[in-house]
Design an enzyme around this catalytic site. Structure first.
Site, short mmCIF file in Angstrom:
data_model
loop_
_atom_site.label_atom_id
_atom_site.label_comp_id
_atom_site.label_asym_id
_atom_site.label_seq_id
_atom_site.Cartn_x
_atom_site.Cartn_y
_atom_site.Cartn_z
N GLU A 1 23.59 -44.83 -8.71
CA GLU A 1 22.26 -44.21 -8.72
C GLU A 1 22.38 -42.71 -9.05
O GLU A 1 21.66 -42.18 -9.88
CB GLU A 1 21.57 -44.39 -7.36
CG GLU A 1 20.22 -43.68 -7.24
CD GLU A 1 20.08 -42.89 -5.95
OE1 GLU A 1 20.19 -43.46 -4.86
OE2 GLU A 1 19.89 -41.66 -6.05
N GLU B 1 30.44 -37.43 -8.61
CA GLU B 1 29.38 -38.01 -7.78
C GLU B 1 29.90 -38.91 -6.67
O GLU B 1 29.27 -39.06 -5.64
CB GLU B 1 28.40 -38.80 -8.66
CG GLU B 1 27.69 -37.95 -9.69
CD GLU B 1 26.86 -36.82 -9.08
OE1 GLU B 1 26.24 -37.05 -8.02
OE2 GLU B 1 26.88 -35.71 -9.65
N GLU C 1 27.82 -36.57 1.22
CA GLU C 1 26.50 -36.94 1.74
C GLU C 1 26.65 -37.99 2.85
O GLU C 1 26.03 -37.87 3.92
CB GLU C 1 25.65 -37.49 0.59
CG GLU C 1 24.22 -37.83 0.96
CD GLU C 1 23.47 -38.57 -0.17
OE1 GLU C 1 23.68 -38.24 -1.36
OE2 GLU C 1 22.69 -39.48 0.15
ZN LIG Z 1 22.54 -39.76 -2.44
#
Ligand SMILES: [Zn+2]
Length: 374
Positions: free
Chosen positions: A70, A145, A167
């Site tokens: 994503e 990422e 995250e």
């Molecule tokens: Zn995220």
């Protein structure tokens, strides 16, 4: 052009249409014949137009591949080879909503705008991102990422870094999030919901570049997509754009992304997990106790609506009877609960926080039966 006059328009076949008075919209369900993409259009006079493309993305591990993909599709694509087109979009667009989200079983890319040109441009950026992302030819996008090794100097400790890795480390430092993850892991030992679609920081570094690209190739295909349009727009022209620029370039494929329902347990499951607090923090009042159920199916509209209301009535206000009974029983200090709506098999949870006393005995006295797991 009047859609009623034509059953096939720009490669789309109109399967169904009806008036839904609750949302004051005429709904039109289409299938794009060549690619197999499904499209639902809610036609009404709202000038705040919405577009969303969603893929079923059930994970088979907790590497967070769905979440990392994503993030990664938004790191440049064929027509928009910028490093961060998403960030640029937020700056220059007239959008009223712009986001992307990973669920335990699907990934959504919704946008909304009142401006026609802006709306078309946003659709173009998102569709190019999901179908032709640069991540498929640039392994550094996974490193940035997802995860990579980091070494500040030759004597320092080798560590992991990465946008999603960091995250999720943040998410997993919250006891509530750990509990949410454990609830799904225990309620769904045999299907995709038992995995952490966001990524478990302990497992994220197991993700390889090959698995990352394979996940995209398997699921990010029109045959596995659900496109949603809403508002006042020239639908014929929008369908022409979708067909001409994107969908006509793909041929329909069988894609295995359906979720096998978890079978009910024969007896309740009872588990205890420790979690970490910082050394300076006291450990009193930090226990949590949770009772969880799998409730019917998202396809059962009646039970789905009933549990949305029940969760509110039983637990959401200070006078809510279940909340009151549990607090009066003196087991813990804080009680809350929720109905998780976004899964094929929705769940209902009741959670205690604080000093937990004689947990099982007290709870059993409250005669909550038919539970799946403590
Ligand atoms: Zn995220």
């Amino acid at each position: 052009m009047n859609l009623e006059d034509r059953k096939n328009i720009h490669g789309f076949r109109l399967l169904d249409e009806q008036m839904v008075t609750e949302v004051n919209s005429k709904t039109k369900l289409f299938e794009h014949e060549k690619s197999g993409a499904r499209l639902l259009f809610l036609e009404n006079d709202d000038d705040n137009k919405v577009f969303s493309v969603t893929f079923r993305t059930p994970p088979t591990d907790s590497t967070g591949v769905a979440h990392i993909v994503e993030h990664s599709v938004l790191c440049g694509s064929r027509k928009f080879p910028l490093k961060e087109p998403f960030v640029e979009l937020v700056k220059g667009s007239l959008n009223t909503f712009l986001n992307a989200m990973t669920f335990p079983d699907k990934t959504m890319y919704p946008v909304a705008s009142r401006n026609e040109k802006d709306f078309r441009n946003l659709m173009d950026v998102y569709l190019d991102a999901v179908f032709f992302p640069n991540m498929l030819k640039d392994p550094e996008i996974l490193m940035q990422e997802g995860w990579h090794y980091e070494l500040d100097d030759k004597d320092s400790e080798l560590t992991y870094k990465g946008v999603v890795y960091n995250e999720m480390k943040g998410v997993f430092s919250s006891p509530d999030a750990i509990l949410d993850h454990k609830i799904l892991e225990i309620l769904f030992p045999d299907n995709t919901y038992g995995f952490e679609s966001g990524g478990d920081p302990d497992v994220i570094p197991e993700l390889t570049y090959e698995q990352f690209c394979e996940f995209h190739s398997k699921y990010y295909h029109p045959s596995n997509s659900y496109i949603f349009l809403y508002g006042n727009m020239d639908i014929a022209d929008t369908l022409k754009f979708l067909d001409g620029e994107y969908l006509s370039k793909f041929a329909k494929q069988p894609i295995q992304s359906a979720i096998t329902p978890q079978q009910a347990f024969t007896k309740p499951v009872d588990k205890v997990f420790p979690y970490a607090v910082s050394t300076s923090e006291p450990t009193e009042d930090k226990s949590m106790l949770s009772l969880n159920f799998v409730v019917s199916s998202a396809n059962n509209a009646q039970s789905y609506l009933a549990f949305q209301m029940l969760a509110h009535l039983l637990l959401d206000t200070p006078a809510a009877p279940l909340k009151k009974a549990l607090i009066d029983a003196g087991i813990g200090k804080e009680v809350f609960g929720y109905f998780t709506e976004s899964l094929l098999q929705p769940t209902f949870s009741i959670i205690y926080q604080g000093q937990i006393k004689q947990t099982k005995k007290n709870l059993l006295r409250l005669s909550i039966k038919h539970f799946k797991h403590w």
